[in-house]
Design a protein around this motif. Structure first.
Motif, mmCIF file in Angstrom:
data_model
loop_
_atom_site.group_PDB
_atom_site.id
_atom_site.type_symbol
_atom_site.label_atom_id
_atom_site.label_comp_id
_atom_site.label_asym_id
_atom_site.label_seq_id
_atom_site.Cartn_x
_atom_site.Cartn_y
_atom_site.Cartn_z
ATOM 1 N N PHE A 317 0.945 -1.297 0.039
ATOM 2 C CA PHE A 317 0.178 0.066 0.027
ATOM 3 C C PHE A 317 0.923 1.176 0.030
ATOM 4 O O PHE A 317 1.818 1.269 0.185
ATOM 5 N N ARG A 318 0.219 2.338 -0.093
ATOM 6 C CA ARG A 318 0.869 3.696 -0.224
ATOM 7 C C ARG A 318 1.601 4.041 1.015
ATOM 8 O O ARG A 318 0.796 3.852 2.102
ATOM 9 N N GLY A 319 2.879 4.098 1.263
ATOM 10 C CA GLY A 319 3.700 4.319 2.256
ATOM 11 C C GLY A 319 4.027 3.265 3.304
ATOM 12 O O GLY A 319 4.500 3.562 4.271
ATOM 13 N N GLU A 320 3.756 1.970 2.611
ATOM 14 C CA GLU A 320 3.671 0.670 3.557
ATOM 15 C C GLU A 320 5.377 0.414 3.601
ATOM 16 O O GLU A 320 6.070 0.223 2.635
ATOM 17 N N VAL A 321 5.658 -0.108 4.632
ATOM 18 C CA VAL A 321 6.967 -0.818 4.982
ATOM 19 C C VAL A 321 6.515 -2.261 5.191
ATOM 20 O O VAL A 321 6.053 -2.412 6.279
ATOM 21 N N GLN A 322 6.898 -3.122 4.500
ATOM 22 C CA GLN A 322 6.414 -4.859 4.776
ATOM 23 C C GLN A 322 7.732 -5.600 4.717
ATOM 24 O O GLN A 322 8.620 -5.473 4.019
ATOM 25 N N GLU A 323 7.618 -6.511 5.900
ATOM 26 C CA GLU A 323 8.631 -7.606 6.080
ATOM 27 C C GLU A 323 8.210 -8.676 5.120
ATOM 28 O O GLU A 323 7.338 -9.228 5.674
ATOM 29 N N VAL A 324 9.039 -9.157 4.181
ATOM 30 C CA VAL A 324 8.737 -10.205 3.130
ATOM 31 C C VAL A 324 9.325 -11.372 3.929
ATOM 32 O O VAL A 324 10.901 -11.172 3.893
#
Length: 907
Positions: A317-324
């Protein structure tokens, strides 16, 4: 494979680690996780590519918005050293004199204003530089300004706009500057503020270590998230660093990505027990989307050494930081059969795997990041006879012989300095470094070198029992989060500790377990099987052997986090610390100031022990005999711990951390090397004592023992012990065969009987041979007939009545050498052959035409003694960029030999 062959392989492996490090002295091979377009290091001080200017913020009348534009001229600003502190730049510009000289730094001298007295505005400064962007700014790219470290608060302004601000010394920020950067010239301005609570010197407070109430000043410094020792400690200046190290202390970098960015790769390895022959990897990386719309991103990963590839598509999403996260259940290829394991020094290879992540957006590469990891398991427990903490690596107990690390006092860092200090650390044979809580969390290069050399790291989080706790808990945890994510993928990172001798910051344990969870943790440095430290001060070396060196009781038992001593620097280093008039006789005010106001007894007890070799007549004599004292102390400390390793000695010992091996500033209470990177005899004495197979003598028991740090046994070794009187007449000789246990000790295998009529000073030579009669280790001691009369006296065979050593016959050492240049380094291969007399304390010096030592230069050995007829080969290495003259001089000298000089012309 025979054990004899095993021995040869292990010894070669050890030598290869050291030899490989020697090949790269001319250039430091720093691993970076990504490519950077610009690293904004200053021309001044660092030889970088950028002209930095600085000016006190209160003297800049323009609006903050205008400072990063052409509206503000920097013609009247002074050059700045970046990375560096405000005070470092002021000294560079000769506004203030060198703080590490004489009494220049002392508050009472009134030379350099102190932050707590002058006020925060005095050390609040603007810094400015300009940089070029050659290509047109692409709408498909994002541009980032990475700030690796600011102390303490900073605002970042680019081309008239504020682009970010940071707080806390250990927070690494990546600021999105896409909307503010442009093709051509760009102007970056940074306003840096000092710590919020500077603290001050005090002689008493209601908390802190016993009898050490001046450490940490009045404690206020602890309310910041910063380098606490800057307010003053007994191992530097008790009144601290005048600006508390305000400044841009680490690099500023610029890089670009596509519309998504990768960060913080992490690999967790789960090894199958009990054989450690299969490893399941859980791999993760952070992906961020700084843009205004959602994105579908494909993330790929690769471990080239095992031809492992994996990928996953995610939506951001917009502005998201996700740990993959990639698990071995989802991706069976992440299960590695018979992995190459990472081991600490002397226990096996320090194998490192490369891993690379790539982010694709709409089929195009958006970003790429690389890292390295090691497959290993580090655990610890207190299931020991005395409840002390025992560390294990890959299921095997590890006896810790480590050290505390103190950062450079004014953060005058460089990759070359870090490399040099690690060359010495590896040479000393240590397998763990503790980053003490009053210092800093070191650079990525620090951890890289630990990975490559097989040195474990114990990391603390900027809290001590001598200072107050952080005022802003959220800020502390934010800095801790940044730090943990930065260092957690290093296999050398072994243990987390919140504080030095205090309690913990709320939520820190949960944070560490959530972000990492693969290492152990304890609240503070003196608990959970680790007792309080000491000794620190100079003591009679006999006290190490009888285990009375600390007033706190037995300290050679269990796990000791701080056990140390000082060694006076060489005379050349002493001359660089103070005016000649203060050197001899020692001006106690000046000498004591550089050692915590006399904390280490350098002008008292240490001097008394020097004079036991004959009263010193000048500073050269004092410094030379001071090396005798220091070498014997450092060897004794390492060897008493060797003797009591694990369950082989008189009591159970799981390990110790020497306090401390590197000098953070110029100080008469030197360590294994001076601040100038000139080693003392202590380095080479420790190198000898920590050699992997080592024979050693006990001055109280008069016995010989052998320590083995390798993880394999060596049967049918041959040990010889010989005693010679002052005239080199052999008066005792014994030889035995013994089997050396794996990672163990054979204690008291020879008892030396000293003749009643032996000369007042005499010498002991020990040699250990493997089953194939190859020399595996050796040792040399000098000993007196002085009767030890207790810990408060200057008596005993390690300590007193060495005056007749001045009657040694003159030695004649023949010298030959060859030179060559390889990998941007200059090598001298030196061969020394002694004649009929003992060559006591031979020193090699590599000097320029002014007589100054060439630094750093790496000697494979130094400050050694040679028996009659003995031959010794020494290698000296120096980076070519330090050898700009046409010729230099090689000096061979010793206590009882004529100085020899050889002019070496550069090729």
């Amino acid at each position: 494979m025979t054990n004899s062959k095993q021995f040869s392989i292990y010894r070669i492996a050890f030598c290869l680690v050291f030899a490989l490090s020697m090949l790269t002295a001319g250039a430091q091979n720093v691993f970076n996780e990504r490519e950077y377009e610009q690293v904004l290091q200053s021309v001044d001080g660092h030889g970088g590519q950028f002209k930095w200017k600085m000016k006190k913020a209160g003297e800049v009348s323009a609006r903050s918005e205008d400072v990063s534009t052409q509206k503000v001229s920097t013609d009247d600003w002074m050059p700045a050293v970046i990375p560096g502190t405000v005070l470092n730049s002021l000294v560079y510009n000769k506004i203030y004199p060198e703080p590490y000289y004489g009494l220049n730094n002392m508050i009472q001298s009134g030379i350099i204003p102190d932050l707590n007295i002058a006020g925060r505005d005095f050390y609040t400064y603007w810094f400015r530089t300009e940089f070029e962007i050659a290509d047109a700014i692409s709408k498909e790219k994002c541009y980032w300004l990475q700030a690796d470290g600011i102390n303490y608060r900073a605002e970042f302004w680019l081309n008239g706009e504020m682009v970010g601000n940071v707080a806390g010394m250990f927070y690494q920020d990546q600021m999105d500057i896409t909307d503010y950067i442009h093709q051509g010239n760009n102007i970056l301005a940074v306003r840096v503020y000092p710590v919020d609570f500077p603290g001050s010197r005090t002689d008493f407070k209601l908390f802190g270590a016993k009898h050490e109430f001046s450490n940490g000043g009045n404690g206020e410094i602890g309310k910041n998230v910063t380098m606490l020792m800057t307010v003053g400690w007994d191992f530097n200046y008790l009144d601290g660093v005048r600006d508390r190290n305000t400044g841009i202390w680490k690099d500023l970098r610029i890089f670009s990505t596509g519309r998504v960015k990768l960060r913080h790769p992490f690999v967790k390895s789960d090894l199958r027990k009990p054989d450690y022959d299969l490893s399941r990897q859980t791999v993760s990386v952070e992906v961020s989307n700084p843009n205004f719309e959602s994105k579908k991103v494909r993330i790929t990963g690769e471990i080239p050494a095992r031809n492992i590839k994996f990928e996953k598509e995610v939506e951001l999403f917009r502005g998201e930081v996700q740990e993959v996260v990639f698990t071995p259940d989802e991706f069976p290829q992440l299960v590695i059969d018979h992995p190459d394991l990472w081991y600490p020094i002397n226990k096996g290879n320090h194998y490192l795997y490369d891993i690379k992540f790539t982010a694709y957006l709409d089929g195009k590469k958006s970003d790429e990041i690389a890292s390295r990891f090691g497959i290993r398991e580090i655990t610890s427990d207190t299931n020991t006879p005395d409840g002390s903490r025992q560390f294990y690596v890959n299921g095997k107990p590890l006896f810790i012989r480590g050290t505390n690390w103190i950062p450079e006092n004014m953060l005058r860092h460089s990759d070359e300095r870090m490399y040099a200090e690690f060359r010495y650390t590896a040479q000393a044979g240590y397998n763990m470094i503790r980053l003490w809580g009053g210092g800093i969390t070191e650079s990525d290069y620090f951890y890289q070198l630990c990975d490559e050399l097989g040195i474990l790291v114990w990391t603390e989080f900027w809290v001590t029992g001598d200072t107050k706790h952080p005022y802003d808990i959220g800020l502390h945890l934010k800095n801790a989060t940044s730090t943990i994510k930065r260092i957690r993928n290093h296999p050398s990172q072994a243990y987390y500790v919140c504080s030095n001798e205090s309690t913990e910051v709320p939520h820190i344990k949960d944070l560490i377990m959530r972000l990492d969870g693969t290492r152990g943790y304890q609240m503070q440095s003196e608990m959970a099987g680790i007792h309080d430290g000491s000794p620190y001060r100079t003591v009679n070396p006999m006290r190490y052997y009888e285990n009375t060196a600390s007033e706190r009781g037995s300290r050679i038992d269990g796990f000791n986090p701080e056990y140390g001593a000082a060694c006076i620097p060489t005379v050349e280093c002493l001359r660089e610390m103070m005016p000649e008039k203060d050197l001899w006789p020692p001006n106690r005010e000046v000498w004591d100031y550089s050692e915590g106001n006399g904390f280490y007894y350098m002008t008292t007890l240490y001097a008394d022990m020097i004079n036991e070799y004959g009263k010193a007549t000048n500073i050269e004599d004092f410094a030379e005999k001071g090396q005798f004292v220091g070498a014997l102390k450092y060897k004794a400390i390492a060897e008493v711990w060797n003797y009591n390793k694990l369950n082989f000695g008189d009591r159970y010992c799981s390990g110790y951390l020497f306090w401390y091996l590197n000098s953070p500033m110029r100080q008469v209470c030197g360590r294994m090397w001076d601040w100038s990177l000139e080693p003392t005899a202590a380095l080479y004495a420790t190198q000898n004592a920590n050699e992997p197979l080592h024979p050693q003598f006990d001055y109280i028991k008069n016995t010989v023992s052998v320590a083995n740090d390798y993880a394999t046994s060596f049967p049918n070794c041959r040990l010889t012990a010989e005693v010679y009187d002052l005239n080199m007449k052999r008066v005792f000789s014994r030889e035995i065969r013994l089997d050396m246990p794996a990672d163990g000790v054979a204690n008291d295998v020879i008892k030396i009987d000293f003749p009643a009529n032996i000369t007042p000073v005499h010498f002991i030579k020990l040699r250990l041979y493997d089953a194939d009669n190859h020399l595996a280790g050796d040792n040399f001691y000098w000993r007196s007939n002085s009767r030890y009369e207790g810990p408060t006296t200057v008596t005993g065979p390690t300590t007193a009545q060495f005056q007749t050593i001045n009657n040694l016959a003159k030695a004649n050492v023949k010298v030959s050498y060859k030179t060559h240049i390889e990998n941007d380094s200059h090598f001298i291969n030196l061969k020394l052959k002694n004649s009929a007399a003992l060559a006591f304390f031979t020193q090699i010096k590599w000097i320029d035409k002014q007589g100054n030592p060439v630094r750093p230069s790496y000697y494979s050995d130094n400050f050694f003694s040679m028996m009659p007829g003995e031959t010794k080969e020494i290698k000296i290495e120096t980076a070519m960029h330090h050898l700009t003259d046409k010729e230099y001089t090689l000096v061979i000298r010793g206590f009882n030999q004529k100085e020899q000089r050889f002019v070496v012309r550069m090729q």
